[in-house]
Write a protein that holds these residues in place. Structure first.
Motif, short mmCIF file in Angstrom:
data_model
loop_
_atom_site.label_atom_id
_atom_site.label_comp_id
_atom_site.label_asym_id
_atom_site.label_seq_id
_atom_site.Cartn_x
_atom_site.Cartn_y
_atom_site.Cartn_z
N VAL A 78 -7.08 45.26 -45.54
CA VAL A 78 -5.63 45.03 -45.60
C VAL A 78 -5.24 43.74 -44.89
O VAL A 78 -5.65 43.51 -43.75
N LEU A 85 -2.76 40.26 -35.73
CA LEU A 85 -3.95 39.94 -34.94
C LEU A 85 -3.60 40.13 -33.47
O LEU A 85 -2.43 40.05 -33.10
N GLU A 93 -13.21 37.38 -31.16
CA GLU A 93 -12.98 38.72 -30.57
C GLU A 93 -12.22 39.62 -31.54
O GLU A 93 -12.53 40.80 -31.68
N TYR A 96 -14.69 40.68 -34.17
CA TYR A 96 -15.71 41.58 -33.61
C TYR A 96 -15.14 43.00 -33.44
O TYR A 96 -15.79 43.98 -33.82
N LEU A 97 -13.94 43.08 -32.88
CA LEU A 97 -13.32 44.40 -32.68
C LEU A 97 -13.06 45.10 -34.01
O LEU A 97 -13.31 46.29 -34.16
N HIS A 102 -14.69 49.23 -38.07
CA HIS A 102 -15.12 49.57 -39.44
C HIS A 102 -16.62 49.72 -39.55
O HIS A 102 -17.16 49.76 -40.65
N ARG A 143 -10.70 38.75 -41.42
CA ARG A 143 -10.83 40.07 -40.78
C ARG A 143 -10.90 41.17 -41.83
O ARG A 143 -11.75 42.06 -41.76
N PRO B 5 -14.25 50.51 -29.53
CA PRO B 5 -13.48 49.31 -29.87
C PRO B 5 -12.03 49.35 -29.41
O PRO B 5 -11.47 48.31 -29.04
N LEU B 12 -10.33 43.73 -22.96
CA LEU B 12 -10.36 42.27 -23.12
C LEU B 12 -9.00 41.67 -22.77
O LEU B 12 -8.90 40.62 -22.13
N THR B 88 -0.15 45.88 -34.10
CA THR B 88 -1.61 45.91 -33.94
C THR B 88 -2.13 47.35 -33.91
O THR B 88 -3.30 47.59 -34.22
N PRO B 96 -11.39 53.49 -40.23
CA PRO B 96 -11.92 54.86 -40.48
C PRO B 96 -12.38 55.57 -39.21
O PRO B 96 -13.44 56.19 -39.20
#
Lengths: 279, 246
Positions: A78, A85, A93, A96-97, A102, A143, B5, B12, B88, B96
């Motif tokens: 999506v 972001l 980063e 990566y996250l 996913h 992404r 995550p 972070l 966010t 998922p």
């Protein structure tokens, strides 16, 4: 690939989506076209599991979106209308996250690959909030593509971008299509829909007013338009089936008349009486 | 480890905030003002029945209060902003992973923030009061307190309809708890008619247990209440995430 049947969503008294039904074929770019508030974003939110519809069913690759959202999330990507972001984090980063969320395997190599494809390699350690709008949109697209989704949803992908950056983004979207992915995009830029989409659906007040290829819709309407202005500066557009018919009408209108090819906006105006760029 | 995550994302950002240093000072400011005003200032004139000096009595309460404020506020505020303004949070919803994993990630990140702020107060406590000796019960209940208020923070972050609402909830629930749950004075001094309300407040039980040298019956009951609140808030928070619809 995507099937929507009788989907409705109300926000209070407002009908955002009203008994929407359509199908999107595998590997095509399908555009949902319409003014703000037509129900484009709500449709995308329903298909991407973010909003639960009041009624109706939808399937992506045969999976029921409402009953089995977790499975759907594994095959979709999506790009939302607003930049979501993490602004305080770097491009790398963010990717990566998202890759971790996913469960992307071989994540570091895939990030390097996608950064290369999207032309973001030299920006990977840059904090997102310092990037230009165009680079942020590209990062959003990178992404979404990282988990290699079967279906990509793009909600107003080029909104607010300069024309030359918009064209660069279109090239990337086409490349994604040629990789065999199905794309559903919403836009209120006519040119974007005409350049990118194999088929379009015109949404108005949550309902589908027209559906087909841009060429089909134009042909059904009439391929030529005679534009003229009256003494008060009001625009009059007359749609003609043939060039000869257009010349004939133009001759009778006098000076300041133009003949042009019809476009999707003419289709939209004809069907709904509204201009697409209206707020 | 689906939650990782979500947790890493928060960490972070927390790291970036720490590097700005302003965060450390803001986290420490309120408890240190209380410590100086009530502990070192007014506290010198206070005589307690418990036979301990006021500063020794106050420090565990300030740690509990600080852990509550930081765990709760950071999670509630960050979730509210990420859900309503930055959008966010929607990235988690569209991924998922299970709603409970989002909950775990958010709660653990809130705990880290709460523990970090608490450690700063503990450190300050060692400096101003050499008789301050936190034991194992102190640290266990500190962790539970952070868990409890991070979970409550998720609930607030999920139900608030604007960022201003977060402050409203804070003023109605968190602020009274900070003052009436035994942080600054024993709850025995509160009129008996109001005591049932005080005993409903989760922080009251943290303040009871955090000052115990060993776990007696009263401490055990309060510990059970804390654990019950932890489970309740966690389940409600997870359900709210599960039912999320834009």
């Amino acid at each position: 690939m995507i099937k929507i049947e009788g989907v409705s969503k109300n926000y209070g008294k407002i009908k955002a989506v009203d008994s929407l039904t359509f199908e999107i074929k595998k590997g095509e770019i399908f555009g949902l076209l319409g003014p703000n508030g037509a129900g484009k974003t709500t449709t995308i939110k329903i298909l991407t599991t973010l909003t639960k519809p009041d009624s109706g069913v939808c399937f992506i690759s045969g999976i029921n979106v409402i009953k089995n959202p977790q499975e759907v999330k594994k095959i979709i990507g999506v790009v939302p209308q607003e930049n979501n972001l993490e602004r305080e984090l770097t491009v790398y980063e963010n990717l990566y996250l998202y890759g971790m969320l996913h469960r992307v395997k071989d994540i570091k190599r895939k990030i390097e690959d996608i950064l290369e494809v999207m032309g973001l390699r030299d920006k990977k350690d840059v904090v997102v909030s310092t990037l230009s709008g165009g680079l942020q949109r590209r990062t959003l697209l990178a992404r979404a593509l990282l988990p290699e989704p079967q279906v990509l949803f793009l909600d107003e992908p080029s909104i607010g971008l300069d024309p030359h950056i918009r064209r660069g983004l279109w090239q990337i979207i086409r490349k994604v299509k040629f990789e065999g992915r199905t794309i559903l995009l919403t836009t209120h830029y006519i040119e974007e829909a005409e350049v990118l989409c194999d088929r379009v659906g015109i949404l108005s007040h949550g309902r589908l007013s027209a559906f087909g290829t841009p060429q089909e819709l134009r042909r059904d309407l009439g391929e030529y338009v005679v534009d003229s202005f009256d003494d008060y500066g009001r625009l009059f557009s007359e749609i003609c089936r043939t060039r000869e018919e257009a010349y004939k009408i133009a001759k009778n209108r006098g000076n300041g008349v133009t003949i042009r090819r019809s476009n999707l906006e003419d289709v939209f105006v004809k069907l709904t009486g509204e201009r697409i760029k209206e707020e | 480890m689906e939650w990782f995550p979500v947790f890493l994302n928060e960490m972070l950002q927390f790291k970036r905030k720490l590097l700005r240093l302003g965060y450390i000072f803001s986290a420490m400011m309120a408890p240190i003002i209380y410590l100086v005003t009530f502990g070192l200032g007014l506290g010198r004139t206070v005589r307690l029945n418990e036979g301990v000096d006021y500063l020794t009595y106050l420090l565990p309460g300030l740690v509990a209060m600080s852990s509550m404020n930081n765990s709760y506020s950071w999670v509630a505020s960050s979730l509210n902003l990420s859900r309503l303004y930055f959008k966010t949070f929607q990235v988690f919803i569209q991924s998922p992973i299970k709603p409970s994993s989002i909950m775990i990630g958010e709660v653990l990140s809130g705990m880290v923030k709460g523990i970090f702020a608490s450690l700063l107060i503990i450190l300050f406590g060692f400096i101003v009061n050499s008789s301050f000796r936190p034991n194992i019960i102190f640290f266990v209940v500190l962790l539970l307190n952070c868990f409890m208020f991070s979970s409550l923070g998720v609930i607030t972050g999920m139900i608030t309809k604007s960022h201003e609402d977060t402050a409203t909830y804070s003023n109605f629930f968190i602020m009274p708890m900070a003052f009436f749950s035994g942080t600054f004075f024993s709850i025995d001094r509160i009129p008996s008619s109001l005591q049932p309300i005080v005993y409903v407040m989760p922080l009251t039980h943290t303040n009871i247990v955090i000052r115990k040298e060993s776990l007696d019956f009263e401490g055990l009951v309060s510990l059970c209440v804390i654990i019950s609140y932890c489970i309740f808030f966690f389940i409600v928070g997870s359900k709210l995430i599960n039912r999320y619809s834009d």
